[in-house]
Design a protein around this motif. Structure first.
Motif, PDB file in Angstrom:
ATOM      1  N   ASN A  48      -2.953   1.464 -14.818  1.00  0.00           N
ATOM      2  CA  ASN A  48      -1.893   1.721 -13.831  1.00  0.00           C
ATOM      3  C   ASN A  48      -1.540   0.446 -13.071  1.00  0.00           C
ATOM      4  O   ASN A  48      -0.380   0.157 -12.802  1.00  0.00           O
ATOM      5  CB  ASN A  48      -2.353   2.760 -12.791  1.00  0.00           C
ATOM      6  N   VAL A  49      -2.590  -0.291 -12.683  1.00  0.00           N
ATOM      7  CA  VAL A  49      -2.381  -1.514 -11.899  1.00  0.00           C
ATOM      8  C   VAL A  49      -1.646  -2.552 -12.739  1.00  0.00           C
ATOM      9  O   VAL A  49      -0.709  -3.209 -12.273  1.00  0.00           O
ATOM     10  CB  VAL A  49      -3.734  -2.064 -11.404  1.00  0.00           C
ATOM     11  N   LEU A  52       2.114  -1.442 -13.322  1.00  0.00           N
ATOM     12  CA  LEU A  52       2.969  -1.577 -12.152  1.00  0.00           C
ATOM     13  C   LEU A  52       3.135  -3.043 -11.767  1.00  0.00           C
ATOM     14  O   LEU A  52       4.190  -3.456 -11.297  1.00  0.00           O
ATOM     15  CB  LEU A  52       2.381  -0.766 -10.989  1.00  0.00           C
ATOM     16  N   LYS A  55       5.810  -4.377 -13.827  1.00  0.00           N
ATOM     17  CA  LYS A  55       7.120  -3.879 -13.407  1.00  0.00           C
ATOM     18  C   LYS A  55       7.569  -4.570 -12.115  1.00  0.00           C
ATOM     19  O   LYS A  55       8.725  -4.948 -11.964  1.00  0.00           O
ATOM     20  CB  LYS A  55       6.978  -2.367 -13.177  1.00  0.00           C
ATOM     21  N   MET A  56       6.642  -4.699 -11.164  1.00  0.00           N
ATOM     22  CA  MET A  56       6.966  -5.211  -9.832  1.00  0.00           C
ATOM     23  C   MET A  56       6.802  -6.717  -9.740  1.00  0.00           C
ATOM     24  O   MET A  56       7.246  -7.323  -8.779  1.00  0.00           O
ATOM     25  CB  MET A  56       5.996  -4.622  -8.790  1.00  0.00           C
ATOM     26  N   TYR A  60      -1.665  -9.076 -11.384  1.00  0.00           N
ATOM     27  CA  TYR A  60      -2.356  -8.353 -12.444  1.00  0.00           C
ATOM     28  C   TYR A  60      -1.504  -8.235 -13.713  1.00  0.00           C
ATOM     29  O   TYR A  60      -1.959  -7.705 -14.720  1.00  0.00           O
ATOM     30  CB  TYR A  60      -2.763  -6.949 -11.954  1.00  0.00           C
ATOM     31  N   TYR A 264      -8.615   0.827  -1.982  1.00  0.00           N
ATOM     32  CA  TYR A 264      -7.725   0.395  -3.063  1.00  0.00           C
ATOM     33  C   TYR A 264      -7.734   1.453  -4.154  1.00  0.00           C
ATOM     34  O   TYR A 264      -8.484   1.378  -5.127  1.00  0.00           O
ATOM     35  CB  TYR A 264      -8.201  -0.960  -3.576  1.00  0.00           C
ATOM     36  N   CYS A 265      -6.878   2.460  -3.974  1.00  0.00           N
ATOM     37  CA  CYS A 265      -6.818   3.592  -4.908  1.00  0.00           C
ATOM     38  C   CYS A 265      -5.861   3.249  -6.040  1.00  0.00           C
ATOM     39  O   CYS A 265      -4.716   2.883  -5.801  1.00  0.00           O
ATOM     40  CB  CYS A 265      -6.344   4.836  -4.168  1.00  0.00           C
ATOM     41  N   MET A 266      -6.338   3.353  -7.258  1.00  0.00           N
ATOM     42  CA  MET A 266      -5.507   2.983  -8.409  1.00  0.00           C
ATOM     43  C   MET A 266      -4.891   4.191  -9.103  1.00  0.00           C
ATOM     44  O   MET A 266      -4.212   4.046 -10.113  1.00  0.00           O
ATOM     45  CB  MET A 266      -6.336   2.161  -9.402  1.00  0.00           C
ATOM     46  N   GLU A 267      -5.153   5.391  -8.563  1.00  0.00           N
ATOM     47  CA  GLU A 267      -4.518   6.597  -9.106  1.00  0.00           C
ATOM     48  C   GLU A 267      -3.335   6.942  -8.193  1.00  0.00           C
ATOM     49  O   GLU A 267      -3.262   6.502  -7.068  1.00  0.00           O
ATOM     50  CB  GLU A 267      -5.499   7.781  -9.102  1.00  0.00           C
ATOM     51  N   GLN A 268      -2.440   7.786  -8.726  1.00  0.00           N
ATOM     52  CA  GLN A 268      -1.276   8.166  -7.956  1.00  0.00           C
ATOM     53  C   GLN A 268      -1.657   9.109  -6.812  1.00  0.00           C
ATOM     54  O   GLN A 268      -2.469  10.005  -6.985  1.00  0.00           O
ATOM     55  CB  GLN A 268      -0.294   8.877  -8.893  1.00  0.00           C
ATOM     56  N   ALA A 286      -2.989  -2.238   4.009  1.00  0.00           N
ATOM     57  CA  ALA A 286      -3.747  -3.476   4.194  1.00  0.00           C
ATOM     58  C   ALA A 286      -3.590  -4.325   2.950  1.00  0.00           C
ATOM     59  O   ALA A 286      -3.535  -3.812   1.826  1.00  0.00           O
ATOM     60  CB  ALA A 286      -5.204  -3.160   4.459  1.00  0.00           C
ATOM     61  N   GLY A 287      -3.517  -5.619   3.135  1.00  0.00           N
ATOM     62  CA  GLY A 287      -3.171  -6.485   2.014  1.00  0.00           C
ATOM     63  C   GLY A 287      -4.310  -7.333   1.490  1.00  0.00           C
ATOM     64  O   GLY A 287      -4.130  -8.091   0.549  1.00  0.00           O
TER      65      GLY A 287
ATOM     66  N   GLU B 251       8.195  -0.327  -4.875  1.00  0.00           N
ATOM     67  CA  GLU B 251       8.210  -1.260  -6.010  1.00  0.00           C
ATOM     68  C   GLU B 251       9.191  -2.410  -5.798  1.00  0.00           C
ATOM     69  O   GLU B 251       8.966  -3.513  -6.291  1.00  0.00           O
ATOM     70  CB  GLU B 251       8.549  -0.505  -7.312  1.00  0.00           C
ATOM     71  N   LEU B 271       3.090   8.364  -4.990  1.00  0.00           N
ATOM     72  CA  LEU B 271       2.983   7.009  -4.456  1.00  0.00           C
ATOM     73  C   LEU B 271       1.744   6.340  -5.025  1.00  0.00           C
ATOM     74  O   LEU B 271       0.662   6.928  -5.035  1.00  0.00           O
ATOM     75  CB  LEU B 271       2.876   7.081  -2.923  1.00  0.00           C
ATOM     76  N   PHE B 272       1.912   5.115  -5.497  1.00  0.00           N
ATOM     77  CA  PHE B 272       0.759   4.290  -5.834  1.00  0.00           C
ATOM     78  C   PHE B 272       0.418   3.437  -4.613  1.00  0.00           C
ATOM     79  O   PHE B 272       1.160   2.496  -4.276  1.00  0.00           O
ATOM     80  CB  PHE B 272       1.036   3.401  -7.050  1.00  0.00           C
ATOM     81  N   VAL B 273      -0.679   3.787  -3.971  1.00  0.00           N
ATOM     82  CA  VAL B 273      -1.074   3.101  -2.740  1.00  0.00           C
ATOM     83  C   VAL B 273      -1.308   1.611  -2.998  1.00  0.00           C
ATOM     84  O   VAL B 273      -0.914   0.763  -2.203  1.00  0.00           O
ATOM     85  CB  VAL B 273      -2.325   3.777  -2.139  1.00  0.00           C
ATOM     86  N   PHE B 274      -1.940   1.281  -4.137  1.00  0.00           N
ATOM     87  CA  PHE B 274      -2.254  -0.139  -4.362  1.00  0.00           C
ATOM     88  C   PHE B 274      -0.983  -0.983  -4.444  1.00  0.00           C
ATOM     89  O   PHE B 274      -0.988  -2.156  -4.106  1.00  0.00           O
ATOM     90  CB  PHE B 274      -3.135  -0.326  -5.602  1.00  0.00           C
ATOM     91  N   GLN B 277      -0.152  -1.781  -1.060  1.00  0.00           N
ATOM     92  CA  GLN B 277      -1.149  -2.708  -0.516  1.00  0.00           C
ATOM     93  C   GLN B 277      -0.904  -4.128  -1.009  1.00  0.00           C
ATOM     94  O   GLN B 277      -1.035  -5.091  -0.251  1.00  0.00           O
ATOM     95  CB  GLN B 277      -2.555  -2.254  -0.913  1.00  0.00           C
ATOM     96  N   ARG B 280       1.483  -5.478   1.194  1.00  0.00           N
ATOM     97  CA  ARG B 280       1.177  -5.339   2.614  1.00  0.00           C
ATOM     98  C   ARG B 280       2.337  -4.687   3.360  1.00  0.00           C
ATOM     99  O   ARG B 280       2.741  -5.121   4.449  1.00  0.00           O
ATOM    100  CB  ARG B 280       0.859  -6.718   3.200  1.00  0.00           C
TER     101      ARG B 280
END
Lengths: 344, 344
Positions: A48-49, A52, A55-56, A60, A264-268, A286-287, B251, B271-274, B277, B280
């Motif tokens: 997932n990480v 994304l 994409k973004m 990673y 740092y949750c990597m699931e939706q 938090a970053g 995104e 939402l993907f929290v990471f 994050q 930030r």
């Protein structure tokens, strides 16, 4: 070099080519490296990480889930050498840590989540010489390996911009939550309510500066605080990082509450926006730590303001990394298990 | 009285008992009421709102999806009478609007989302006399009905705490988005980039104070702004309220971006929290207008600072409410269709 690698969701010990330091890079022999929940989360949610990040845009994007990389971003090691044209700012033989960031042109890689920049689960690492933080003599390796996770918590704490009158709730008392507590305590925030399922973690929370430590299965963390005039928490720090936490906090938070998402949750996550609107909540994501946080973490550990001795409890060689990553949490597990890659 | 009711997801015209004003309440004959996307969203997603309000506590907890209530929270009407022991602060015969809030003991109902406090889609309403805002003579009814939606936008605008140096993006140029633009313009924020699929809405956005209005299908709203030195937006206002917007903004937003969630989405967001994050981000959930916003909205419309004439374009009686709610958006639809419950 020998290293414990993550490859396609498996942790395997492999012989890899020794990394060679480029311009502005230090070559470091790892002495100790903490194993973090992010390492475990990546094994299940890493794709997932990566997806994304592609994409973004993001550090990673260059990772391939099926290709080996060496994890470990909470490291301490000894400087062996430098690449060409380096300032050699820290003498060889001295120990260092660093933010796990390696600048690469205008972008950067995350040390421990990169095919080019192996993390602390290998014998050798490359670090950005501008980010090196020298470890004072006398500070044990494993204590020094706690600088990075403490710095993450300190960053989260300040990112919530605590103000006089805030009552803080720290959900999850792993290394990050304990660092948040320590950071809030240093800033004079009070009361600080710590919540964790496990008694040993609650004890550590009190030692780190929490005023109250509760088991959220027994006591509502959002209820009135009898020892503090019936006040309720309004500044909530999430340090658990499992799906469902966000919506649960939104449902429980008070009107005008502020939430700092640290885990740092990597699931939706699923979220009802209107629920957060009805309470006019604010969420700060938090970053991650910055050099100032690393510096404060180092000083706090070195001068004894925060004793990380009770955080430590497991020490493995490379062959123990797979088991250790599979068993990072649960009752009785230490806050941090460290790996010494000099051991097999 | 006659009213258009929402009952089990259907809009039906019914004969209901006349509401009787209690202590501190005014009885008002509705002259005009705007139809809002929230009214439409409730028909499909209202049960989510009720369920969560019951779990969390909140003003929608007392609603029953299958029982009739009279929608309409953007109203103007004439004071007919007051309940016992009232201050009678506005003379009978004068026109008023109000925040759609009725205090009930320590809690409150939302006028137009309550079985006890019928909204502006009925001939008669009850309003909290402390919240009455008198409409100046000469301001047409339908213009006065735009005070509430404008106030919502003004609240969203200030809730983002714009600062010098911010570049704002307003996603969705319905009444709320147009109000956000007007609010930002009054605060001197610039540039303000408006994004909407429809050309007529983009024209209105420019009239409301946007510096640039784009079709997001043709121009990336997050790209560099050539007329503003290549700056990029960093303060993003969501006023669309459909699922998927949150993750899409996360995104696309820049590092350290701030997001104000204004659109009242009643479906679950993913939402993907990471992802948030890694950048930030900060998300401020807008909470709805307060009396100060109503006051500024009234003055802005009354003194001509914001001409809401082009927002208006549809006027129906009670029998037209069902169709109007089913067709609130799409190319060529007016920003607001109003209902005059004196007409059938």
């Amino acid at each position: 070099m020998k290293a414990a690698c993550v490859e396609n969701g498996l942790v395997l010990v492999r012989e890899l080519p020794d990394p060679e330091p480029g311009k502005g890079q230090a070559l470091v022999r790892t002495h100790s490296c903490g194993l973090c929940a992010s390492d475990a989360h990546f094994i299940s949610g890493g794709q997932n990480v990566i997806d994304l990040s592609r994409k973004m845009g993001g550090p990673y994007a260059a990772l391939h889930y099926e290709r080996a990389f060496v994890p470990g971003h909470e490291f301490v090691g000894e400087v062996l050498d430098y690449g060409p044209d380096s300032r050699r700012s820290v003498k060889t033989g001295r120990r260092v840590t660093s933010v796990p960031i390696m600048r690469q042109g205008g972008t950067h890689a995350v040390v421990g989540f990169s095919h080019e920049c192996p993390g602390g689960c290998g014998e050798l690492m490359l670090l950005d010489e501008d980010f090196l933080l020298e470890i004072p003599e006398g500070l044990p390796d494993d204590h020094a390996a706690m600088i990075e996770p403490l710095a993450v918590g300190l960053e989260h704490a300040r990112r919530g911009r605590p103000e006089k009158g805030d009552a803080a709730l720290v959900l999850g008392c792993g290394a990050i939550g304990l660092g948040v507590i320590a950071g809030l305590a240093m800033m004079g925030v009070g009361p600080i309510v710590a919540a964790d399922f496990y008694a040993d973690r609650r004890d550590l929370a009190l030692k780190a500066g929490a005023h109250i430590a509760i088991d959220p299965r027994e006591t509502d963390p959002y209820g009135p605080l009898p020892d503090f005039g019936g006040r309720r928490v309004n500044l909530i720090y999430e340090n658990v990082g499992v799906p469902g936490m966000l919506q649960r906090i939104v449902e429980a938070a008070p009107f005008d509450g502020r939430i700092v998402m640290g885990g740092y949750c990597m699931e939706q996550e699923a979220l009802f926006v209107f629920a957060a609107q009805n309470k006019r909540l604010n969420i700060q994501f938090a970053g991650g730590e910055e050099p100032q946080d690393m510096d404060l973490a180092l000083r706090s550990i070195a001068d004894g303001r925060l004793d990380v001795t009770p955080w430590l409890g497991g020490r493995v060689g490379l062959g123990g990394v797979a088991d250790a990553i599979a068993n990072l949490s649960g009752p009785g597990t230490p806050v941090r298990t460290v790996v010494d890659p000099r051991l097999l």
